[in-house]
Scaffold this motif. Structure first.
Motif, mmCIF file in Angstrom:
data_model
loop_
_atom_site.group_PDB
_atom_site.id
_atom_site.type_symbol
_atom_site.label_atom_id
_atom_site.label_comp_id
_atom_site.label_asym_id
_atom_site.label_seq_id
_atom_site.Cartn_x
_atom_site.Cartn_y
_atom_site.Cartn_z
ATOM 1 N N UNK A 66 36.350 59.633 50.681
ATOM 2 C CA UNK A 66 34.992 60.179 50.577
ATOM 3 C C UNK A 66 34.962 61.513 49.836
ATOM 4 N N UNK A 67 36.099 62.225 49.795
ATOM 5 C CA UNK A 67 36.172 63.496 49.072
ATOM 6 C C UNK A 67 36.409 63.286 47.576
ATOM 7 N N UNK A 68 36.775 62.075 47.180
ATOM 8 C CA UNK A 68 37.049 61.774 45.772
ATOM 9 C C UNK A 68 35.759 61.692 44.965
ATOM 10 N N UNK A 69 35.900 61.931 43.686
ATOM 11 C CA UNK A 69 34.769 61.706 42.780
ATOM 12 C C UNK A 69 34.586 60.201 42.613
ATOM 13 N N UNK A 70 33.429 59.813 42.122
ATOM 14 C CA UNK A 70 33.192 58.390 41.863
ATOM 15 C C UNK A 70 34.227 57.857 40.873
ATOM 16 N N UNK A 71 34.580 58.655 39.884
ATOM 17 C CA UNK A 71 35.547 58.248 38.873
ATOM 18 C C UNK A 71 36.907 57.942 39.519
ATOM 19 N N UNK A 72 37.340 58.776 40.445
ATOM 20 C CA UNK A 72 38.625 58.545 41.121
ATOM 21 C C UNK A 72 38.551 57.310 42.015
ATOM 22 N N UNK A 73 37.428 57.112 42.682
ATOM 23 C CA UNK A 73 37.260 55.907 43.502
ATOM 24 C C UNK A 73 37.314 54.660 42.628
ATOM 25 N N UNK A 74 36.651 54.712 41.475
ATOM 26 C CA UNK A 74 36.643 53.566 40.569
ATOM 27 C C UNK A 74 38.044 53.284 40.052
ATOM 28 N N UNK A 75 38.817 54.319 39.801
ATOM 29 C CA UNK A 75 40.195 54.128 39.335
ATOM 30 C C UNK A 75 41.023 53.456 40.428
ATOM 31 N N UNK A 76 40.821 53.848 41.678
ATOM 32 C CA UNK A 76 41.508 53.229 42.815
ATOM 33 C C UNK A 76 41.183 51.731 42.860
ATOM 34 N N UNK A 77 39.923 51.396 42.692
ATOM 35 C CA UNK A 77 39.469 50.001 42.694
ATOM 36 C C UNK A 77 40.097 49.249 41.514
ATOM 37 N N UNK A 78 40.057 49.863 40.331
ATOM 38 C CA UNK A 78 40.595 49.218 39.129
ATOM 39 C C UNK A 78 42.093 48.965 39.250
ATOM 40 N N UNK A 79 42.840 49.937 39.761
ATOM 41 C CA UNK A 79 44.287 49.776 39.931
ATOM 42 C C UNK A 79 44.593 48.647 40.909
ATOM 43 N N UNK A 80 43.791 48.551 41.953
ATOM 44 C CA UNK A 80 43.971 47.488 42.939
ATOM 45 C C UNK A 80 43.709 46.120 42.310
ATOM 46 N N UNK A 81 42.660 46.015 41.510
ATOM 47 C CA UNK A 81 42.337 44.752 40.843
ATOM 48 C C UNK A 81 43.426 44.369 39.843
ATOM 49 N N UNK A 82 43.975 45.362 39.141
ATOM 50 C CA UNK A 82 45.046 45.101 38.178
ATOM 51 C C UNK A 82 46.298 44.571 38.887
ATOM 52 N N UNK A 83 46.654 45.192 40.021
ATOM 53 C CA UNK A 83 47.852 44.746 40.724
ATOM 54 C C UNK A 83 47.643 43.372 41.356
ATOM 55 N N UNK A 84 46.423 43.069 41.771
ATOM 56 C CA UNK A 84 46.124 41.743 42.317
ATOM 57 C C UNK A 84 46.211 40.691 41.208
ATOM 58 N N UNK A 85 45.747 41.041 40.012
ATOM 59 C CA UNK A 85 45.801 40.111 38.878
ATOM 60 C C UNK A 85 47.259 39.864 38.468
ATOM 61 N N UNK A 86 48.078 40.895 38.533
ATOM 62 C CA UNK A 86 49.493 40.763 38.186
ATOM 63 C C UNK A 86 50.225 39.881 39.188
ATOM 64 N N UNK A 87 49.761 39.862 40.420
ATOM 65 C CA UNK A 87 50.402 39.076 41.472
ATOM 66 C C UNK A 87 50.047 37.592 41.388
#
Length: 89
Positions: A66-87
């Protein structure tokens, strides 16, 4: 198990919370009984979550996110989606 999660609301905003029943909590958000913030921003879609052994850990992580900026939250989401796609085979 306890979870910290992010849902994306119908207006594109992100909501972060914690729960011990992820499926039930997302369902509650979508039925208008989850949180005041998401009530008028339905439907919501689960876009990110982390698992924790204790409620305290999940709550601590919720606060951090909740302390993160929207940009940092979106990066967290994007990294998670990338690692799920790689799996995926």
């Amino acid at each position: 198990m306890n979870y910290t999660y992010i849902v994306k609301c119908s207006d594109g905003t992100l909501y972060t919370g914690w729960t011990n029943d992820l499926e039930k909590r997302v369902s509650a958000h979508n039925s208008g009984k989850g949180a005041k913030y998401t009530k008028n921003r339905r439907p919501v879609a689960l876009v990110y979550y982390e698992e924790f052994c204790t409620k305290e850990e999940a709550m601590r992580r919720e606060y951090e996110i909740k302390q993160m900026t929207r940009q940092k939250k979106q990066r967290l989401i994007d990294l998670n989606e990338e690692s799920a796609a790689d799996a995926d085979p």
